[in-house]
Design a protein around this motif. Structure first.
Motif, PDB file in Angstrom:
ATOM      1  N   ALA A   7       0.846  -1.195   0.000  1.00 31.69           N
ATOM      2  CA  ALA A   7       0.000   0.000   0.000  1.00 31.69           C
ATOM      3  C   ALA A   7       0.882   1.246   0.000  1.00 31.69           C
ATOM      4  O   ALA A   7       2.064   1.191   0.309  1.00 31.69           O
ATOM      5  CB  ALA A   7      -0.901   0.005   1.222  1.00 31.69           C
ATOM      6  N   THR A   8       0.251   2.364  -0.333  1.00 28.37           N
ATOM      7  CA  THR A   8       0.919   3.658  -0.305  1.00 28.37           C
ATOM      8  C   THR A   8       0.317   4.493   0.815  1.00 28.37           C
ATOM      9  O   THR A   8      -0.903   4.565   0.955  1.00 28.37           O
ATOM     10  CB  THR A   8       0.753   4.398  -1.651  1.00 28.37           C
ATOM     11  N   GLU A  22      -2.893   6.794   7.272  1.00 29.03           N
ATOM     12  CA  GLU A  22      -4.030   6.548   6.394  1.00 29.03           C
ATOM     13  C   GLU A  22      -3.456   6.137   5.048  1.00 29.03           C
ATOM     14  O   GLU A  22      -2.560   6.807   4.515  1.00 29.03           O
ATOM     15  CB  GLU A  22      -4.883   7.800   6.238  1.00 29.03           C
ATOM     16  N   ASP A  24      -3.722   4.972   0.860  1.00 24.86           N
ATOM     17  CA  ASP A  24      -4.362   5.555  -0.312  1.00 24.86           C
ATOM     18  C   ASP A  24      -5.767   5.020  -0.544  1.00 24.86           C
ATOM     19  O   ASP A  24      -6.575   5.654  -1.203  1.00 24.86           O
ATOM     20  CB  ASP A  24      -3.498   5.367  -1.556  1.00 24.86           C
ATOM     21  N   ASP A  25      -6.116   3.854   0.024  1.00 22.21           N
ATOM     22  CA  ASP A  25      -7.467   3.302  -0.118  1.00 22.21           C
ATOM     23  C   ASP A  25      -8.392   3.723   1.024  1.00 22.21           C
ATOM     24  O   ASP A  25      -9.535   3.288   1.097  1.00 22.21           O
ATOM     25  CB  ASP A  25      -7.427   1.786  -0.224  1.00 22.21           C
ATOM     26  N   GLY A  26      -7.901   4.568   1.943  1.00 25.54           N
ATOM     27  CA  GLY A  26      -8.715   5.072   3.042  1.00 25.54           C
ATOM     28  C   GLY A  26      -8.596   4.296   4.338  1.00 25.54           C
ATOM     29  O   GLY A  26      -9.116   4.720   5.361  1.00 25.54           O
ATOM     30  N   ALA A  27      -7.925   3.166   4.328  1.00 26.19           N
ATOM     31  CA  ALA A  27      -7.754   2.360   5.538  1.00 26.19           C
ATOM     32  C   ALA A  27      -6.751   3.019   6.482  1.00 26.19           C
ATOM     33  O   ALA A  27      -5.812   3.684   6.042  1.00 26.19           O
ATOM     34  CB  ALA A  27      -7.270   0.953   5.177  1.00 26.19           C
TER      35      ALA A  27
END
Length: 58
Positions: A7-8, A22, A24-27
């Motif tokens: 993830a980023t 946080e 990049d997918d909101g998690a």
């Protein structure tokens, strides 16, 4: 064996003095194991924790 996801990091913040990020997918994930992570970094996430820094943002 560990199953992790790449993830980023979108942003880094504190939640009651716990370092969080946080993605990049909101998690939201915990940075207790890797508090050196910054926004833009590519990381490996396992069970809600960043466990490895894959690539640092320039």
């Amino acid at each position: 064996m560990c199953l992790g996801a790449r993830a980023t990091v979108a942003r880094v913040f504190d939640d009651d003095s716990v370092p969080m990020a946080e993605l990049d997918d909101g998690a939201a994930v915990c940075l207790l194991f890797r508090p050196d992570v910054a926004a833009g970094d590519q990381v490996l996430v396992h069970c809600g924790y960043v466990v490895e820094l894959l690539a640092a943002h320039p």
